[in-house]
Design a protein around this motif. Structure first.
Motif, mmCIF file in Angstrom:
data_model
loop_
_atom_site.group_PDB
_atom_site.id
_atom_site.type_symbol
_atom_site.label_atom_id
_atom_site.label_comp_id
_atom_site.label_asym_id
_atom_site.label_seq_id
_atom_site.Cartn_x
_atom_site.Cartn_y
_atom_site.Cartn_z
ATOM 1 N N GLY A 175 0.804 -1.219 0.000
ATOM 2 C CA GLY A 175 0.000 0.000 0.000
ATOM 3 C C GLY A 175 0.833 1.263 0.000
ATOM 4 N N ASP A 176 2.039 1.196 -0.541
ATOM 5 C CA ASP A 176 2.937 2.335 -0.534
ATOM 6 C C ASP A 176 2.393 3.450 -1.440
ATOM 7 O OD1 ASP A 176 5.939 3.145 0.153
ATOM 8 O OD2 ASP A 176 5.546 3.738 -1.904
ATOM 9 N N GLY A 177 2.133 4.626 -0.866
ATOM 10 C CA GLY A 177 1.640 5.747 -1.653
ATOM 11 C C GLY A 177 0.185 5.638 -2.059
ATOM 12 N N ARG A 178 -0.582 4.823 -1.347
ATOM 13 C CA ARG A 178 -1.999 4.641 -1.698
ATOM 14 C C ARG A 178 -2.771 5.947 -1.521
ATOM 15 N NH1 ARG A 178 -4.323 -0.062 1.412
ATOM 16 N NH2 ARG A 178 -3.429 -1.264 -0.319
ATOM 17 N N ARG A 179 -3.613 6.268 -2.502
ATOM 18 C CA ARG A 179 -4.441 7.467 -2.437
ATOM 19 C C ARG A 179 -5.846 7.106 -1.960
ATOM 20 N NH1 ARG A 179 -2.555 7.304 -7.469
ATOM 21 N NH2 ARG A 179 -4.638 7.227 -8.356
ATOM 22 N N PRO A 180 -6.618 8.097 -1.458
ATOM 23 C CA PRO A 180 -7.955 7.808 -0.930
ATOM 24 C C PRO A 180 -9.027 7.712 -2.010
ATOM 25 C CG PRO A 180 -7.503 10.134 -0.672
ATOM 26 C CD PRO A 180 -6.234 9.515 -1.223
ATOM 27 N N ASN A 181 -8.610 7.728 -3.278
ATOM 28 C CA ASN A 181 -9.585 7.726 -4.370
ATOM 29 C C ASN A 181 -9.118 6.817 -5.505
ATOM 30 O OD1 ASN A 181 -7.459 9.805 -4.891
ATOM 31 N ND2 ASN A 181 -8.540 9.966 -6.844
ATOM 32 N N TYR A 182 -10.029 6.596 -6.473
ATOM 33 C CA TYR A 182 -9.698 5.822 -7.676
ATOM 34 C C TYR A 182 -10.143 6.653 -8.868
ATOM 35 C CZ TYR A 182 -9.295 1.829 -10.877
ATOM 36 O OH TYR A 182 -8.925 0.989 -11.898
ATOM 37 N N LEU A 183 -9.200 6.993 -9.746
ATOM 38 C CA LEU A 183 -9.507 7.850 -10.893
ATOM 39 C C LEU A 183 -9.351 7.099 -12.207
ATOM 40 C CD1 LEU A 183 -10.168 10.591 -12.132
ATOM 41 C CD2 LEU A 183 -7.708 11.129 -12.034
ATOM 42 N N HIS A 184 -10.421 7.137 -12.997
ATOM 43 C CA HIS A 184 -10.442 6.523 -14.326
ATOM 44 C C HIS A 184 -10.649 7.647 -15.346
ATOM 45 C CE1 HIS A 184 -12.470 3.279 -17.125
ATOM 46 N NE2 HIS A 184 -11.475 3.925 -17.721
ATOM 47 N N ILE A 185 -9.687 7.812 -16.254
ATOM 48 C CA ILE A 185 -9.795 8.807 -17.322
ATOM 49 C C ILE A 185 -10.065 8.086 -18.636
ATOM 50 C CG2 ILE A 185 -8.611 10.578 -18.666
ATOM 51 C CD1 ILE A 185 -9.140 11.576 -15.925
ATOM 52 N N ALA A 186 -11.167 8.432 -19.288
ATOM 53 C CA ALA A 186 -11.473 7.910 -20.617
ATOM 54 C C ALA A 186 -11.236 9.053 -21.598
ATOM 55 C CB ALA A 186 -12.916 7.426 -20.689
ATOM 56 N N VAL A 187 -10.218 8.932 -22.434
ATOM 57 C CA VAL A 187 -9.764 10.049 -23.246
ATOM 58 C C VAL A 187 -9.653 9.649 -24.715
ATOM 59 C CG1 VAL A 187 -7.355 9.461 -22.700
ATOM 60 C CG2 VAL A 187 -7.912 11.757 -23.544
ATOM 61 N N ALA A 188 -10.059 10.564 -25.596
ATOM 62 C CA ALA A 188 -9.935 10.324 -27.031
ATOM 63 C C ALA A 188 -8.466 10.403 -27.430
ATOM 64 C CB ALA A 188 -10.756 11.346 -27.808
ATOM 65 N N PRO A 189 -7.935 9.409 -28.128
ATOM 66 C CA PRO A 189 -6.529 9.448 -28.544
ATOM 67 C C PRO A 189 -6.263 10.649 -29.452
ATOM 68 C CG PRO A 189 -7.445 7.254 -28.854
ATOM 69 C CD PRO A 189 -8.593 8.162 -28.560
ATOM 70 N N THR A 190 -5.162 11.331 -29.234
ATOM 71 C CA THR A 190 -4.806 12.488 -30.045
ATOM 72 C C THR A 190 -4.247 12.058 -31.402
ATOM 73 O OG1 THR A 190 -2.664 12.486 -28.922
ATOM 74 C CG2 THR A 190 -4.357 13.978 -28.077
ATOM 75 N N LYS A 191 -4.351 12.964 -32.386
ATOM 76 C CA LYS A 191 -3.835 12.655 -33.728
ATOM 77 C C LYS A 191 -2.350 12.332 -33.657
ATOM 78 C CE LYS A 191 -3.477 14.545 -38.405
ATOM 79 N NZ LYS A 191 -3.790 15.704 -39.301
ATOM 80 N N SER A 192 -1.609 13.139 -32.901
ATOM 81 C CA SER A 192 -0.190 12.869 -32.675
ATOM 82 C C SER A 192 -0.061 11.988 -31.447
ATOM 83 C CB SER A 192 0.574 14.184 -32.463
ATOM 84 O OG SER A 192 1.890 13.919 -32.016
ATOM 85 N N ILE A 193 0.445 10.788 -31.620
ATOM 86 C CA ILE A 193 0.540 9.847 -30.500
ATOM 87 C C ILE A 193 1.480 10.368 -29.424
ATOM 88 C CG2 ILE A 193 2.459 8.488 -31.401
ATOM 89 C CD1 ILE A 193 -0.737 7.167 -29.659
ATOM 90 N N ASP A 194 2.414 11.237 -29.789
ATOM 91 C CA ASP A 194 3.339 11.805 -28.807
ATOM 92 C C ASP A 194 2.594 12.588 -27.734
ATOM 93 O OD1 ASP A 194 5.414 10.729 -30.210
ATOM 94 O OD2 ASP A 194 6.030 12.595 -31.179
ATOM 95 N N ARG A 195 1.518 13.262 -28.116
ATOM 96 C CA ARG A 195 0.759 14.053 -27.149
ATOM 97 C C ARG A 195 0.007 13.156 -26.179
ATOM 98 N NH1 ARG A 195 -2.423 17.507 -31.242
ATOM 99 N NH2 ARG A 195 -3.806 17.773 -29.449
ATOM 100 N N LEU A 196 -0.502 12.031 -26.666
ATOM 101 C CA LEU A 196 -1.165 11.073 -25.774
ATOM 102 C C LEU A 196 -0.143 10.469 -24.810
ATOM 103 C CD1 LEU A 196 -3.677 9.470 -24.916
ATOM 104 C CD2 LEU A 196 -3.076 7.775 -26.674
#
Length: 236
Positions: A70-91
């Motif tokens: 549990g090292d560095g465990r946060r009190p929340n769970y975050l799920h990001i659903a994101v559209a892939p960018t045209k330039s993969i470098d930005r994603l």
């Protein structure tokens, strides 16, 4: 102290053998030798201190000295659903920074206005592993396969607080006002052309609440990172 990602290690292990790739990196690149200490993380919150007992370039043997969970465990769970960018470098930039700031799960979503329809998960996986190691973290974000927006928002496994960030007209709250501390949160981030009206309606029908990050029109990767940053501030 050098950090290695070892997903197969278990708390009961008294010794562990690094993979050939990690052994080569430890012995040939970092020039570590017998008796030197290092740290291992399993990506699930486990952190292990170890000492090299046999510095072999193909199978370095380690003696485990301490284990913490549990090292560095946060009190929340975050799920990001994101559209892939045209330039993969930005994603990839987003994935790197989000791993450092704090994110638990990421799903690429293919939207009506998406310019990129495919992503290579193996490449994205390598980015988050490198970012976890660089930031000395113990949790590896989960990277899901790309999913069509309609299939994602109509899924049966949506849970927790659900938000959608878009630029269309209408009443929206700042994430810092709408999100409650702790628990699970899912945030939708659209492509450069924003979500289509139909997607915004579908998300609202599925229970997603509209949010804003301010008056500026942000790039996809910037908006996604803002979601991670504001969530971290809410839950610090």
């Amino acid at each position: 102290m050098h950090l290695f990602y070892t997903p197969d290690i278990q708390p009961q292990h008294k010794a562990f053998i690094l993979s050939e790739e990690e052994s080569k990196h430890a012995v040939r690149v970092l020039r570590l030798s017998t008796g030197q200490p290092l740290q291992l993380v399993d990506g699930k919150g486990g952190r292990y201190t170890a000492v090299i007992s046999d510095a072999h370039p193909k199978r370095t043997v380690l003696e485990i000295t301490t284990v913490s969970q549990g090292d560095g465990r946060r009190p929340n769970y975050l799920h990001i659903a994101v559209a892939p960018t045209k330039s993969i470098d930005r994603l990839e930039w987003f994935l790197e920074k989000a791993t450092e700031v704090g994110v638990d799960e990421i799903t690429p979503i293919i939207c009506d206005h998406s310019e990129r329809k495919e992503v290579k998960l193996e490449r994205l996986y390598k980015v988050v592993v490198a970012a976890m190691k660089q930031s000395q973290g113990a949790y590896l974000p989960k990277i899901n396969p790309a999913t069509r927006f309609a299939d994602f928002v109509s899924g049966d496994d949506l849970s927790g607080q659900c938000f959608i960030a878009h630029c269309a007209e209408g009443e929206k709250r700042h994430l810092t006002e709408a999100m409650q501390r702790g628990g699970e949160a899912l945030i939708l981030i659209g492509p450069e052309g924003d979500f289509s009206p139909g997607e915004i309606d579908a998300a609202a029908h599925a229970g997603f609440k509209p949010i804003t990050f301010g008056r500026a029109r942000l790039r996809t990767e910037t908006a996604a990172l803002m979601a991670c940053w504001e969530t971290a501030l809410i839950n610090r």
